[in-house]
Motif scaffolding. Sequence first.
Motif, PDB file in Angstrom:
ATOM      1  N   ASP A 219      73.841  49.645  32.010  1.00 17.06           N
ATOM      2  CA  ASP A 219      72.559  49.093  31.590  1.00 17.06           C
ATOM      3  C   ASP A 219      71.376  50.023  31.878  1.00 17.06           C
ATOM      4  O   ASP A 219      70.229  49.603  31.812  1.00 17.06           O
ATOM      5  N   SER A 220      71.638  51.280  32.170  1.00 17.65           N
ATOM      6  CA  SER A 220      70.563  52.246  32.435  1.00 17.65           C
ATOM      7  C   SER A 220      70.031  52.806  31.126  1.00 17.65           C
ATOM      8  O   SER A 220      70.756  52.933  30.146  1.00 17.65           O
ATOM      9  N   VAL A 221      68.757  53.133  31.129  1.00 16.13           N
ATOM     10  CA  VAL A 221      68.128  53.753  29.973  1.00 16.13           C
ATOM     11  C   VAL A 221      67.664  55.138  30.386  1.00 16.13           C
ATOM     12  O   VAL A 221      67.010  55.306  31.410  1.00 16.13           O
ATOM     13  N   VAL A 222      68.024  56.120  29.582  1.00 14.24           N
ATOM     14  CA  VAL A 222      67.602  57.490  29.844  1.00 14.24           C
ATOM     15  C   VAL A 222      66.659  57.909  28.728  1.00 14.24           C
ATOM     16  O   VAL A 222      67.013  57.854  27.554  1.00 14.24           O
ATOM     17  N   ALA A 223      65.459  58.289  29.098  1.00 14.20           N
ATOM     18  CA  ALA A 223      64.472  58.703  28.104  1.00 14.20           C
ATOM     19  C   ALA A 223      64.868  60.038  27.495  1.00 14.20           C
ATOM     20  O   ALA A 223      65.467  60.879  28.149  1.00 14.20           O
ATOM     21  N   GLY A 224      64.522  60.221  26.247  1.00 10.56           N
ATOM     22  CA  GLY A 224      64.854  61.463  25.555  1.00 10.56           C
ATOM     23  C   GLY A 224      63.610  62.279  25.278  1.00 10.56           C
ATOM     24  O   GLY A 224      62.550  62.067  25.868  1.00 10.56           O
TER      25      GLY A 224
ATOM     26  N   GLU B 254      59.617  65.503  33.830  1.00 10.84           N
ATOM     27  CA  GLU B 254      59.505  64.870  35.142  1.00 10.84           C
ATOM     28  C   GLU B 254      60.069  65.782  36.228  1.00 10.84           C
ATOM     29  O   GLU B 254      59.486  65.916  37.301  1.00 10.84           O
ATOM     30  N   LEU B 255      61.193  66.430  35.949  1.00 12.84           N
ATOM     31  CA  LEU B 255      61.749  67.391  36.911  1.00 12.84           C
ATOM     32  C   LEU B 255      60.783  68.557  37.133  1.00 12.84           C
ATOM     33  O   LEU B 255      60.605  69.007  38.264  1.00 12.84           O
ATOM     34  N   SER B 256      60.179  69.030  36.068  1.00 10.30           N
ATOM     35  CA  SER B 256      59.214  70.119  36.186  1.00 10.30           C
ATOM     36  C   SER B 256      58.048  69.716  37.078  1.00 10.30           C
ATOM     37  O   SER B 256      57.629  70.471  37.956  1.00 10.30           O
ATOM     38  N   LYS B 257      57.516  68.512  36.868  1.00  8.27           N
ATOM     39  CA  LYS B 257      56.421  68.009  37.686  1.00  8.27           C
ATOM     40  C   LYS B 257      56.838  67.920  39.148  1.00  8.27           C
ATOM     41  O   LYS B 257      56.119  68.352  40.047  1.00  8.27           O
TER      42      LYS B 257
END
Length: 76
Positions: free
Chosen positions: A2-7, A14-17
């Motif tokens: 039931d997880s949603v991963v943004a594309g 987000e990782l860069s930030k």
Amino acid sequence: NDSVVAGGGAIEMELSKFLRDYSRTIPGKQQLLIGAYAKALEIIPRQLCDNAGFDATNILNKLRAKHAQVGLSRGR
């Protein structure tokens, strides 16, 4: 699952930030290396923008601003 991963490069932005913020807390060459890796992660959403015919610089600036807002609302 039931997880949603943004594309669309959202995870990379987000990782860069996170890595840019982290790099500011450490001294020396490691700071530069982590900052360079953070910048490299932004190539993915930049290329997606280019492929779609959008102004990549404008879109990436908007994405950075949105990710900063979300981070602030989470207490970061």
